[in-house]
Design a protein around this motif. Structure first.
Motif, PDB file in Angstrom:
ATOM      1  N   ASP A  64       0.820  -1.220   0.000  1.00  0.00           N
ATOM      2  CA  ASP A  64       0.000   0.000   0.000  1.00  0.00           C
ATOM      3  C   ASP A  64       0.853   1.269   0.000  1.00  0.00           C
ATOM      4  O   ASP A  64       0.393   2.329  -0.389  1.00  0.00           O
ATOM      5  N   ASN A  67       2.612   3.916  -3.792  1.00  0.00           N
ATOM      6  CA  ASN A  67       1.526   4.759  -4.301  1.00  0.00           C
ATOM      7  C   ASN A  67       1.405   4.723  -5.813  1.00  0.00           C
ATOM      8  O   ASN A  67       0.296   4.725  -6.346  1.00  0.00           O
ATOM      9  N   VAL A  70      -0.355   1.447  -6.763  1.00  0.00           N
ATOM     10  CA  VAL A  70      -1.767   1.482  -6.366  1.00  0.00           C
ATOM     11  C   VAL A  70      -2.560   2.361  -7.334  1.00  0.00           C
ATOM     12  O   VAL A  70      -3.629   1.978  -7.817  1.00  0.00           O
ATOM     13  N   ARG A  71      -2.038   3.543  -7.653  1.00  0.00           N
ATOM     14  CA  ARG A  71      -2.700   4.438  -8.614  1.00  0.00           C
ATOM     15  C   ARG A  71      -2.827   3.788  -9.984  1.00  0.00           C
ATOM     16  O   ARG A  71      -3.866   3.864 -10.636  1.00  0.00           O
ATOM     17  N   TYR A  73      -2.886   0.516 -10.824  1.00  0.00           N
ATOM     18  CA  TYR A  73      -3.873  -0.566 -10.866  1.00  0.00           C
ATOM     19  C   TYR A  73      -5.299  -0.020 -10.750  1.00  0.00           C
ATOM     20  O   TYR A  73      -6.207  -0.509 -11.430  1.00  0.00           O
ATOM     21  N   ARG A  74      -5.504   0.982  -9.937  1.00  0.00           N
ATOM     22  CA  ARG A  74      -6.832   1.607  -9.859  1.00  0.00           C
ATOM     23  C   ARG A  74      -7.210   2.236 -11.194  1.00  0.00           C
ATOM     24  O   ARG A  74      -8.342   2.115 -11.641  1.00  0.00           O
ATOM     25  N   HIS A  75      -6.269   2.901 -11.830  1.00  0.00           N
ATOM     26  CA  HIS A  75      -6.509   3.511 -13.142  1.00  0.00           C
ATOM     27  C   HIS A  75      -6.894   2.446 -14.173  1.00  0.00           C
ATOM     28  O   HIS A  75      -7.669   2.716 -15.093  1.00  0.00           O
ATOM     29  N   CYS A  76      -6.362   1.243 -14.003  1.00  0.00           N
ATOM     30  CA  CYS A  76      -6.660   0.138 -14.920  1.00  0.00           C
ATOM     31  C   CYS A  76      -7.935  -0.611 -14.544  1.00  0.00           C
ATOM     32  O   CYS A  76      -8.268  -1.625 -15.166  1.00  0.00           O
ATOM     33  N   TYR A  78      -8.771  -1.888 -11.413  1.00  0.00           N
ATOM     34  CA  TYR A  78      -8.690  -2.784 -10.259  1.00  0.00           C
ATOM     35  C   TYR A  78      -9.164  -2.053  -9.009  1.00  0.00           C
ATOM     36  O   TYR A  78      -9.113  -0.834  -8.929  1.00  0.00           O
ATOM     37  N   GLN A  79      -9.632  -2.824  -8.045  1.00  0.00           N
ATOM     38  CA  GLN A  79     -10.058  -2.249  -6.783  1.00  0.00           C
ATOM     39  C   GLN A  79      -9.546  -3.105  -5.636  1.00  0.00           C
ATOM     40  O   GLN A  79      -9.261  -4.289  -5.813  1.00  0.00           O
ATOM     41  N   ILE A  80      -9.404  -2.481  -4.489  1.00  0.00           N
ATOM     42  CA  ILE A  80      -8.897  -3.203  -3.317  1.00  0.00           C
ATOM     43  C   ILE A  80      -9.963  -4.179  -2.846  1.00  0.00           C
ATOM     44  O   ILE A  80     -11.101  -3.806  -2.574  1.00  0.00           O
ATOM     45  N   LYS A  81      -9.580  -5.436  -2.790  1.00  0.00           N
ATOM     46  CA  LYS A  81     -10.481  -6.494  -2.354  1.00  0.00           C
ATOM     47  C   LYS A  81     -10.160  -6.913  -0.929  1.00  0.00           C
ATOM     48  O   LYS A  81     -11.041  -7.256  -0.160  1.00  0.00           O
TER      49      LYS A  81
END
Length: 92
Positions: A64, A67, A70-71, A73-76, A78-81
């Protein structure tokens, strides 16, 4: 999978299939080729490979504190599971 240009590797991704999930082991892009869409191209191609295997869930593990990852994968999409805390012990 890897992306190369003029005999130079610009990026690579490793994958494994575990149960009904595709797991991204490593995604790396040459520091001189970052922000050119190579990471996203690799991830999209990897997802296509997973779909071809009949696997429709992808899992990525990252720290985490990373950064940028994380940014990315979120942009692609993905979300935190799940969040796990892992502690390492190295005897001295």
């Amino acid at each position: 999978m890897a992306v190369s240009q003029r005999d130079e590797t610009l990026g690579m991704i490793t994958l494994s299939v575990e149960s009904q999930s595709c797991r991204v082991g490593l995604l790396a892009v040459n520091k001189f080729a970052r922000r050119d869409g190579i990471g996203k191209r690799l991830l999209v191609r990897a997802q296509g490979w997973c779909f071809a295997q009949g696997v429709f869930e992808a899992i990525v593990v990252t720290q985490d504190r990373n950064n940028a990852a994380v940014r990315f994968y979120r942009h692609c999409g993905y979300q935190i599971k799940q969040e796990n805390h892992v502690y390492h012990f190295w005897p001295v």
